[in-house]
Every structure is written in structure tokens, then in C-alpha cells.
Design a protein around this motif. Sequence first.
Motif, PDB file in Angstrom:
ATOM      1  N   PRO A  76      -4.831  15.323  11.461  1.00  0.00           N
ATOM      2  CA  PRO A  76      -4.427  16.732  11.357  1.00  0.00           C
ATOM      3  C   PRO A  76      -3.155  17.084  12.111  1.00  0.00           C
ATOM      4  CG  PRO A  76      -6.261  16.511  12.891  1.00  0.00           C
ATOM      5  CD  PRO A  76      -6.077  15.168  12.236  1.00  0.00           C
ATOM      6  N   GLU A  77      -2.780  16.276  13.129  1.00  0.00           N
ATOM      7  CA  GLU A  77      -1.593  16.578  13.931  1.00  0.00           C
ATOM      8  C   GLU A  77      -0.422  15.662  13.603  1.00  0.00           C
ATOM      9  OE1 GLU A  77      -2.348  17.272  18.168  1.00  0.00           O
ATOM     10  OE2 GLU A  77      -4.491  17.017  17.745  1.00  0.00           O
ATOM     11  N   LEU A  78      -0.584  14.765  12.626  1.00  0.00           N
ATOM     12  CA  LEU A  78       0.447  13.780  12.333  1.00  0.00           C
ATOM     13  C   LEU A  78       1.686  14.439  11.738  1.00  0.00           C
ATOM     14  CD1 LEU A  78       0.623  10.640  12.551  1.00  0.00           C
ATOM     15  CD2 LEU A  78       0.314  10.597  10.075  1.00  0.00           C
ATOM     16  N   GLU A  79       2.842  14.104  12.344  1.00  0.00           N
ATOM     17  CA  GLU A  79       4.123  14.637  11.874  1.00  0.00           C
ATOM     18  C   GLU A  79       4.966  13.581  11.170  1.00  0.00           C
ATOM     19  OE1 GLU A  79       5.901  16.096  15.419  1.00  0.00           O
ATOM     20  OE2 GLU A  79       4.425  17.702  15.719  1.00  0.00           O
ATOM     21  N   TYR A  80       4.793  12.317  11.561  1.00  0.00           N
ATOM     22  CA  TYR A  80       5.621  11.237  11.003  1.00  0.00           C
ATOM     23  C   TYR A  80       4.717  10.079  10.603  1.00  0.00           C
ATOM     24  CZ  TYR A  80       8.969   7.374  10.816  1.00  0.00           C
ATOM     25  OH  TYR A  80       9.709   6.291  10.419  1.00  0.00           O
ATOM     26  N   LEU A  81       4.898   9.587   9.376  1.00  0.00           N
ATOM     27  CA  LEU A  81       4.120   8.465   8.877  1.00  0.00           C
ATOM     28  C   LEU A  81       5.047   7.464   8.201  1.00  0.00           C
ATOM     29  CD1 LEU A  81       1.472   6.991   8.168  1.00  0.00           C
ATOM     30  CD2 LEU A  81       1.336   8.432   6.107  1.00  0.00           C
ATOM     31  N   SER A  82       4.976   6.205   8.626  1.00  0.00           N
ATOM     32  CA  SER A  82       5.750   5.132   8.017  1.00  0.00           C
ATOM     33  C   SER A  82       4.816   3.975   7.709  1.00  0.00           C
ATOM     34  CB  SER A  82       6.873   4.659   8.952  1.00  0.00           C
ATOM     35  OG  SER A  82       7.521   3.515   8.431  1.00  0.00           O
ATOM     36  N   ILE A  83       4.813   3.514   6.456  1.00  0.00           N
ATOM     37  CA  ILE A  83       4.019   2.348   6.064  1.00  0.00           C
ATOM     38  C   ILE A  83       4.940   1.377   5.327  1.00  0.00           C
ATOM     39  CG2 ILE A  83       1.780   3.492   6.063  1.00  0.00           C
ATOM     40  CD1 ILE A  83       2.015   3.936   3.109  1.00  0.00           C
ATOM     41  N   GLU A  84       4.917   0.112   5.777  1.00  0.00           N
ATOM     42  CA  GLU A  84       5.820  -0.891   5.231  1.00  0.00           C
ATOM     43  C   GLU A  84       5.088  -2.231   5.126  1.00  0.00           C
ATOM     44  OE1 GLU A  84       9.536  -1.222   7.253  1.00  0.00           O
ATOM     45  OE2 GLU A  84       9.671   0.924   7.683  1.00  0.00           O
ATOM     46  N   GLY A  85       5.595  -3.092   4.253  1.00  0.00           N
ATOM     47  CA  GLY A  85       5.047  -4.430   4.170  1.00  0.00           C
ATOM     48  C   GLY A  85       5.169  -5.043   2.796  1.00  0.00           C
ATOM     49  N   GLN A  86       4.656  -6.268   2.689  1.00  0.00           N
ATOM     50  CA  GLN A  86       4.696  -6.975   1.422  1.00  0.00           C
ATOM     51  C   GLN A  86       3.630  -6.467   0.463  1.00  0.00           C
ATOM     52  OE1 GLN A  86       4.331 -11.148   2.357  1.00  0.00           O
ATOM     53  NE2 GLN A  86       6.536 -11.410   2.604  1.00  0.00           N
ATOM     54  N   HIS A  87       2.392  -6.401   0.925  1.00  0.00           N
ATOM     55  CA  HIS A  87       1.281  -6.067   0.031  1.00  0.00           C
ATOM     56  C   HIS A  87       0.240  -5.229   0.775  1.00  0.00           C
ATOM     57  CE1 HIS A  87      -2.430  -7.523  -2.421  1.00  0.00           C
ATOM     58  NE2 HIS A  87      -2.057  -6.322  -2.789  1.00  0.00           N
ATOM     59  N   TRP A  88       0.049  -4.013   0.321  1.00  0.00           N
ATOM     60  CA  TRP A  88      -0.984  -3.127   0.838  1.00  0.00           C
ATOM     61  C   TRP A  88      -2.034  -2.900  -0.246  1.00  0.00           C
ATOM     62  CZ3 TRP A  88      -1.156   0.871   4.943  1.00  0.00           C
ATOM     63  CH2 TRP A  88      -0.264   0.614   5.998  1.00  0.00           C
ATOM     64  N   TYR A  89      -3.298  -2.854   0.160  1.00  0.00           N
ATOM     65  CA  TYR A  89      -4.330  -2.408  -0.772  1.00  0.00           C
ATOM     66  C   TYR A  89      -4.076  -0.937  -1.101  1.00  0.00           C
ATOM     67  CZ  TYR A  89      -7.385  -6.519  -0.485  1.00  0.00           C
ATOM     68  OH  TYR A  89      -7.917  -7.767  -0.591  1.00  0.00           O
ATOM     69  N   TRP A  90      -4.142  -0.603  -2.382  1.00  0.00           N
ATOM     70  CA  TRP A  90      -3.874   0.768  -2.783  1.00  0.00           C
ATOM     71  C   TRP A  90      -4.872   1.745  -2.160  1.00  0.00           C
ATOM     72  CZ3 TRP A  90      -0.631   4.195  -3.879  1.00  0.00           C
ATOM     73  CH2 TRP A  90      -1.038   5.423  -4.391  1.00  0.00           C
ATOM     74  N   SER A  91      -6.121   1.324  -1.981  1.00  0.00           N
ATOM     75  CA  SER A  91      -7.133   2.206  -1.403  1.00  0.00           C
ATOM     76  C   SER A  91      -6.725   2.661  -0.001  1.00  0.00           C
ATOM     77  CB  SER A  91      -8.490   1.494  -1.347  1.00  0.00           C
ATOM     78  OG  SER A  91      -8.390   0.300  -0.586  1.00  0.00           O
ATOM     79  N   GLU A  92      -6.045   1.793   0.762  1.00  0.00           N
ATOM     80  CA  GLU A  92      -5.639   2.148   2.119  1.00  0.00           C
ATOM     81  C   GLU A  92      -4.421   3.062   2.105  1.00  0.00           C
ATOM     82  OE1 GLU A  92      -8.014   1.160   4.177  1.00  0.00           O
ATOM     83  OE2 GLU A  92      -8.742   0.318   2.297  1.00  0.00           O
ATOM     84  N   ILE A  93      -3.504   2.848   1.163  1.00  0.00           N
ATOM     85  CA  ILE A  93      -2.369   3.770   1.010  1.00  0.00           C
ATOM     86  C   ILE A  93      -2.885   5.161   0.661  1.00  0.00           C
ATOM     87  CG2 ILE A  93      -0.271   4.268  -0.294  1.00  0.00           C
ATOM     88  CD1 ILE A  93      -0.021   1.279  -0.846  1.00  0.00           C
ATOM     89  N   ARG A  94      -3.784   5.218  -0.304  1.00  0.00           N
ATOM     90  CA  ARG A  94      -4.313   6.503  -0.768  1.00  0.00           C
ATOM     91  C   ARG A  94      -5.066   7.218   0.348  1.00  0.00           C
ATOM     92  NH1 ARG A  94      -7.959   5.662  -5.749  1.00  0.00           N
ATOM     93  NH2 ARG A  94      -9.108   4.506  -4.147  1.00  0.00           N
TER      94      ARG A  94
END
Length: 267
Positions: free
Chosen positions: A189-207
Motif C-alpha cells: 500500500p505504501e510502495l512508490e517505486y517498483l522495478s522488476i527485471e530478468g530473463q524469465h519471470w513466471y507471469w503469475s508473480e508479475i501479475r
Amino acid sequence: MVSAAASSLEDLVIHCPFFGRSLASCLALCDRSLRSLDLRMNFFDGGLDCVSLAKGLESLKLWHPSLISSPNWGLPAYGRLCKLELVGGIVLSEHLADMMRACPHLTDLILIRCCSEGAISIELERLERCKLDLYFTVHCSLNLNSPRLQDLDIQGFYQIRVGHNHRLKRLSIANSEGNVTMVDVGNLPELEYLSIEGQHWYWSEIRSLLRNAIEVEHLAINIEYSGDFLEPETFPAIQLEEFFSNHRKLQVGGHPRCVLRSISAWY
């Protein structure tokens, strides 16, 4: 020279070859005054045990440590230590856990270009900022529980669990050498900045991350493949479109504070 200034010495930096007995002698002399210690361990012929002689340390930085055994620091050795930084070393998870127990009041924990393996578990009540940059990892997972945590920057983990009682404002997760198969950080609820990077992420975790980051203002995505199995898949564009159209702050072309840096998908 160090002995002459021992009563008032606050900062000690050693980046040259030295003997363990010499360091122990120096630290014993300035144990009350020394606040910051910076050691290059690849020039050092001794272990880390003598570091505990400096009981008043507030900041400790170790270059190229080989943490293949637990330092004999006692529990707790450092009641005043707030910042611990390890750069370019071998850090085995069970011995890192012992080090954490010796430093219960850390507010800043930094591991840069360290090699590790297995499950890393960190429980620190006062930790506010944490950066864990691992490489050459072998199925390395993270279990982190810190109720004051505000800034988390991690690289090299394939599974991440963060206690849901955090106060995260900045979150950066990357894995340039493998898969990210599980991320459990709860609501953000307080997150202001989000960065996700890499070769392969499971879509369920991105979502899951995107759905929980309801207040995020700055989003950076740089992922080559998605998909919930080891077989890479392209991004499901419809679900991404649904996220951006429903988000209160990250409306593409709408909110002035939205920063969508990149989305990379290989077909």
C-alpha cells in the motif's frame, strides 16, 4: 601511528596487506572510540574474529570476505552496529545468519557482487534498507522478515518471501542469470517505486506484484520472457492493458508521475 591516535580514532580504513595480530592490537586500543571500520580482506592473513574487539562500531565494511565459517563474535557482539556492507565475497547462507544474530540492530544491510547458494533467511527488527546483489547463485532463495523495511533491492534470487508487516516504499527485484518463480511480498500500500527485471519471470508473480502495488507511481519492467513454466512465453498483452487501465496512478498517457521505462518481450 594508530596507537598514538587510539583514544580519539573514529574511522579506520585498511586497504593494504596487514597481519591479523596487528589488527587485533589496533582494535583493542581504540575499541571505545572507533565508529567505522573498512577492511580489504584479500590482503589480510587472519579471520574475522578479532573484529569483535571494536565493540563501539556503527559501520562495518568488508571487501572480499570469505564467509565459509561463522565468525566468533558472540551473541550479540555489536549492539551499536547499524550498517554492514560485504563486497565481492563468498557468503554461505548459514554463516550469514550467524553474522546477523551478532548484529541485531542493523538498519542497513548491503551485499554487493557476493556469491552464495541455498536459502538465505534474515530477521532484523530495525532493518530499513536492504540491498542483496548475488551472482553465480545456485537455487538461492530469500526469506526476509523486517517490520521497518522501506527499501529492498535484490538480485539473483529465484524465490522471494518478505514478511507482510513491512513498510516498503521502494522495491527492485532482478535475476539476470535464471528464473523468478515465486515472489510473496503481500500487499504494497505504501510502495512508490517498483522495478522488476530478468530473463524469465513466471507471469503469475508479475501479475501478483502489479495487483498488490496499488499506489505505485514509478514502474520499470525489463523482462525478456514470461510464462508460468520453464518454457518461455510472450507477455499476455490483454492482462497488461487491464492493469494499466484500472490503476489509479499508472494510466498510460494519463498521470504525469507515471514512468514506464520499458517492456521487453522476445517472440
